[in-house]
Write an enzyme that holds these catalytic residues in place. Structure first.
Site, short mmCIF file in Angstrom:
data_model
loop_
_atom_site.label_atom_id
_atom_site.label_comp_id
_atom_site.label_asym_id
_atom_site.label_seq_id
_atom_site.Cartn_x
_atom_site.Cartn_y
_atom_site.Cartn_z
N GLU A 107 0.86 -1.19 0.00
CA GLU A 107 0.00 0.00 0.00
C GLU A 107 0.88 1.23 0.00
OE1 GLU A 107 -2.16 -0.19 3.66
OE2 GLU A 107 -2.92 -2.19 3.22
N LYS A 109 2.13 4.67 1.63
CA LYS A 109 2.17 5.24 2.98
C LYS A 109 1.73 6.70 2.84
CE LYS A 109 5.07 5.30 7.10
NZ LYS A 109 4.67 6.60 7.57
N ASP A 111 0.84 10.46 3.73
CA ASP A 111 1.49 11.41 4.62
C ASP A 111 0.47 12.39 5.17
OD1 ASP A 111 3.50 12.52 6.00
OD2 ASP A 111 4.46 13.50 4.30
N CYS A 403 12.63 49.71 5.63
CA CYS A 403 12.38 51.03 6.19
C CYS A 403 13.17 51.28 7.47
CB CYS A 403 10.89 51.24 6.43
SG CYS A 403 10.25 50.27 7.81
N CYS A 418 7.51 43.87 10.75
CA CYS A 418 7.85 45.30 10.74
C CYS A 418 6.55 46.03 11.09
CB CYS A 418 8.33 45.73 9.36
SG CYS A 418 8.34 47.53 9.19
N CYS A 424 6.16 51.79 5.44
CA CYS A 424 7.13 50.81 4.95
C CYS A 424 6.75 50.44 3.50
CB CYS A 424 7.11 49.59 5.86
SG CYS A 424 8.25 48.31 5.33
S1 IVH Z 1 -0.64 0.50 8.86
C1 IVH Z 1 0.16 -1.27 13.06
N1 IVH Z 1 -0.80 1.52 6.49
O1 IVH Z 1 2.18 5.43 9.18
C2 IVH Z 1 0.54 -0.26 12.09
N2 IVH Z 1 -0.03 2.93 8.25
O2 IVH Z 1 4.49 4.78 10.86
C3 IVH Z 1 -0.65 0.25 11.41
N3 IVH Z 1 0.44 5.23 7.57
O3 IVH Z 1 0.64 5.75 12.29
C4 IVH Z 1 -0.30 1.21 10.37
N4 IVH Z 1 -0.11 4.98 5.45
O4 IVH Z 1 -0.38 7.02 10.36
C5 IVH Z 1 -0.46 1.75 7.77
N5 IVH Z 1 -1.04 2.32 4.31
C6 IVH Z 1 -0.72 2.52 5.60
C7 IVH Z 1 -0.28 3.79 6.06
C8 IVH Z 1 0.07 3.94 7.40
C9 IVH Z 1 0.32 5.83 6.37
C10 IVH Z 1 0.93 5.90 8.80
C11 IVH Z 1 0.04 5.72 9.98
C12 IVH Z 1 0.89 5.15 11.05
C13 IVH Z 1 2.26 5.46 10.58
C14 IVH Z 1 3.18 4.42 11.07
#
Ligand code: IVH
Length: 703
Positions: A107, A109, A111, A403, A418, A424
């Site tokens: 999946e 990750k 942000d 200024c 400022c 200014c």
């Molecule tokens: S699974 C038991 N899947 O990454 C762990 N986390 O570093 C469950 N995050 O706190 C997390 N995308 O906020 C999981 N596809 C994803 C994610 C993900 C982002 C974040 C999440 C977690 C942090 C862990």
């Protein structure tokens, strides 16, 4: 009545799901709005059937949220991270050694900021932030406003009680819009979408969260007796229940497939509308997950591969200090040009004095520059090994570079300011540039550079001077011919008709953005009433808190500001809401042609309505007409021309509904029964309507 209310709620939930989760709406905005309005009316008439999970609650409320601390039933763990593909290989080897062959789910990750949602009998019960992993904040009221979070699950088969976890995200587009708005009103912009999402989730007013356009993607089902054998199946089922599950998840059988997924998304993520910072690899089978177990902090069945932020090392040559229209000082680094993610970077943001001190950035240092979720590259660190011998800690300026006034810091703000607002130069020019901007006075004959030119030539020293410019002042200026001089004067003159709420936005009171200006105008109706209001009276207007109220009082207390306002009044700007000038702005800038006869209004009445809602009347249909308002006995020539040009055709009823909406783009869905009689519109206009329906209509119009 209860059945009717429940039916409407189900229908609206389903349309929300189709729109926000599946991206595949079934109905247009106006139909949706009508359903919602019907429900609102029924709920108002029958408070006994009140329900906090009703879709009408998605708009949030202004009452102050208190965030109770809630203990997580299952701790919210983190993930072991790595930047190395070798370590992912080691993870795979360890898994296979312990449990034999295993399949994985890869999946992205995301942000953003983590959230845990609890559902009981299919209804959203609670939404809690990660907090310290053991306990987090109850942010249910705010999460309810996020359209992609189901308030009531669809279908069947979900456990009676379960938690589902995921990430709250702010898409780049909303992030950029929010930051532009914040800069407009002198608030510090968010550094990245993650901070913006976290900040928006912790808003005191859920109505504010609702406006932030957050999204929520779920990635993990948690519970004691989930009716699934694998993570993948559980997510697929969750998608059917109404959750937004990423389209980018993939089953991977071995390391090669994982490797390929990572490489693919390291590139493709740059095209995604939201920020990601890696790939998460999870063992698919729940039974195997169970066997692998957990360390104190993280599951042993999952690992995160983090994408390397695109980074470059270069030398810090000097620091410029920019002064914004509110007086905020922004340090900007001048760098030895370096190639980063396909573009040459010469400048980078340094944010503020604290940030510089924290990283101990010094002139002449070799610094790391990154492009993360941020739009402008930023300096993230210093290569200490190459620091020149005699370098000294960076000293932030104490006086305005423009200024010379001594800088100040306001409580709770990281930036220096400022305080010399009246004299200014960049603040004065910045305020004029804001004044003429499109959403303010819309003086489009003038550009930022011309404003600077006029200021440098001594022709204008505040916004009120604009209205005293004469033709002979302009024609002699370099780069300004007769034609542009006339253009400028014409658009300055036209700005006298700009509605009061935009004048209020244009004068640039700190913290008074477009929406606040509109609310203030509606509440006070005239500049005089606003100027004479006490902080308490000001705070009684919609969405105006103490901070804004005090800022308004401060503005009008300043003698120089009062003089400018008085001169603007003399120049004939609109200082009140006229009788005809309603404030919905619903038709702002839209061009209408009226033709035929109507049952509810005369044509003159319709014309007045158009103008009083910010629209314009045209006599004939042309390519720049937005709507043909068609009545009975409309001539076929006009209809045909409109169809040929793809001009949308609406009836009286649609038009009336537009007056109460915000963004009236796709008033008529193709084939809508309210369409005036006649042949179907040609293909291209149908496409145009469908496209606009998907791209931009829903955001601003639903609620
Ligand atoms: S699974 C038991 N899947 O990454 C762990 N986390 O570093 C469950 N995050 O706190 C997390 N995308 O906020 C999981 N596809 C994803 C994610 C993900 C982002 C974040 C999440 C977690 C942090 C862990």
């Amino acid at each position: 009545m209860r059945e009717k209310i429940e039916l409407l709620r189900r229908q609206i939930n389903e349309h929300n799901y189709r729109y926000y989760v599946l991206n595949d709406p079934l109905i247009g905005d106006y139909e949706f709005d009508a359903l919602l309005r019907e429900l609102q009316e029924l709920e108002a008439a029958h408070p006994e059937f009140d329900d906090p999970n009703s879709p009408t609650r998605r708009v949030g409320s202004d009452s102050t949220n208190e965030f109770a601390t809630v203990e997580h039933r299952y701790p919210m763990l983190s993930l072991s991270n790595t930047y190395s593909l070798d370590e992912i290989r080691e993870f795979d080897a360890r898994v296979r050694k312990e449990v034999g062959e295993a399949e994985y789910v890869c999946e992205l990750k995301f942000d953003g900021t983590a959230i845990s949602l609890t559902y009981e009998n299919g209804r959203l019960l609670r939404a809690v932030t990660r907090g310290d992993g053991t306990r987090g904040d109850d942010v249910t009221a705010n999460v309810r406003t996020i359209r992609s979070v189901p308030l009531q699950l669809r279908g069947a088969g979900y456990p009676a009680y379960f938690e589902i976890r995921g990430e709250i995200l702010m898409p780049f587009r909303s992030f950029e819009r929010l930051n532009r708005e914040r800069e407009d009103i002198g608030e510090t912009p968010f550094a990245n979408p993650r901070n913006a999402a976290a900040g928006s989730l912790k808003q005191q007013s859920s109505a504010e969260t609702a406006r932030r356009e957050l999204d929520c993607t779920l990635y993990s089902l948690v519970g004691d007796d989930l009716p699934f054998g694998t993570h993948y199946d559980s997510l697929m089922a969750a998608r059917e229940w109404g959750f937004k599950i990423s389209d980018q998840i993939a089953l991977c059988r071995d390391m090669n497939e994982i490797d390929e997924y990572i490489r693919r998304w390291d590139k493709a993520r740059k095209e995604l509308p939201f920020a990601t910072d890696g790939v998460v690899i999870k063992v698919d089978s729940f039974a195997l997950q169970h066997r692998l177990g957990y360390t104190a902090k993280a599951p042993r069945w999952a690992v995160a591969y983090k994408f390397k932020a695109e980074q470059a090392l270069t030398r810090l040559l000097s620091v410029d200090f920019q002064v914004g229209r509110t007086g905020a000082i922004t340090p900007v680094a001048n760098l030895e040009p370096v190639l980063l993610a396909g573009t040459v970077v010469k400048r980078a943001s340094l944010h503020n004095a604290e940030q510089i001190a924290l990283l101990d950035i010094r002139l002449g240092d070799h610094v790391y520059v990154e492009k993360g979720g941020e739009i402008i590259p930023k300096i993230t660190g210093v290569d200490l090994s190459s620091r020149p011998m005699q370098s000294e800690p960076f000293r932030f300026i104490t006086h305005c570079p423009c200024c010379g006034t001594e800088l100040v810091k306001y409580e709770g703000e990281a930036r220096h300011y400022c305080p010399n607002q009246s004299h200014c130069p960049p603040q004065i020019v910045g305020r004029m540039v804001h004044f003429i901007s499109r959403k303010a006075m819309n003086i489009d004959g003038l550009g930022d550079e011309t404003v600077q030119l006029l200021y440098d030539a001594g022709l204008i020293s505040d916004v009120a001077d604009l209205y005293r410019l004469r033709r002979e002042d302009l024609v002699d200026l370099p780069r300004l011919g007769d034609k542009s001089a006339d253009n400028i004067l014409r658009s300055i003159d036209a700005s006298r008709d700009v509605p009061f709420q935009r004048v209020l936005f244009a004068i640039g009171i700190r913290f008074v953005g477009e929406t606040t200006a509109k609310n203030l105008a509606l509440h006070f109706r005239s500049m005089d009433a606003l100027m004479n209001a006490t902080p308490e009276e000001l705070a009684a207007a919609d969405e105006v808190g103490d901070k804004i109220a005090l800022s308004i009082v401060d503005y009008f207390r300043d003698e120089a500001n009062r003089k400018i306002v008085a001169r603007l009044r003399e120049s004939g700007l609109r200082f009140e809401i006229g009788e005809k000038q309603l404030l919905s702005n619903a038709l702002d800038g839209l061009k209408f042609v009226i033709s035929g006869t109507f049952s509810e209004h005369s044509r003159d009445q319709l014309k007045e309505l158009i103008e009083s809602h910010g629209g314009r009347n045209q006599s004939g249909v042309s390519a720049n007409t937005d709507y043909l308002l068609a009545g009975d006995r409309i001539g076929p020539a006009k209809l045909n021309k409109a169809r040929k040009l793809g001009v949308r055709i609406i009836g009286e009823e649609d038009f009336v509904r537009m007056l109460s909406g915000d963004m009236p783009d796709a008033a008529v869905a193709p084939g809508d029964k309210e369409n005036p009689p006649g042949p179907e519109p040609p293909e291209e206009s149908v496409d145009k309507m469908a496209a606009s329906d998907q791209n931009n209509v829903k955001q601003g119009t639903l609620f």
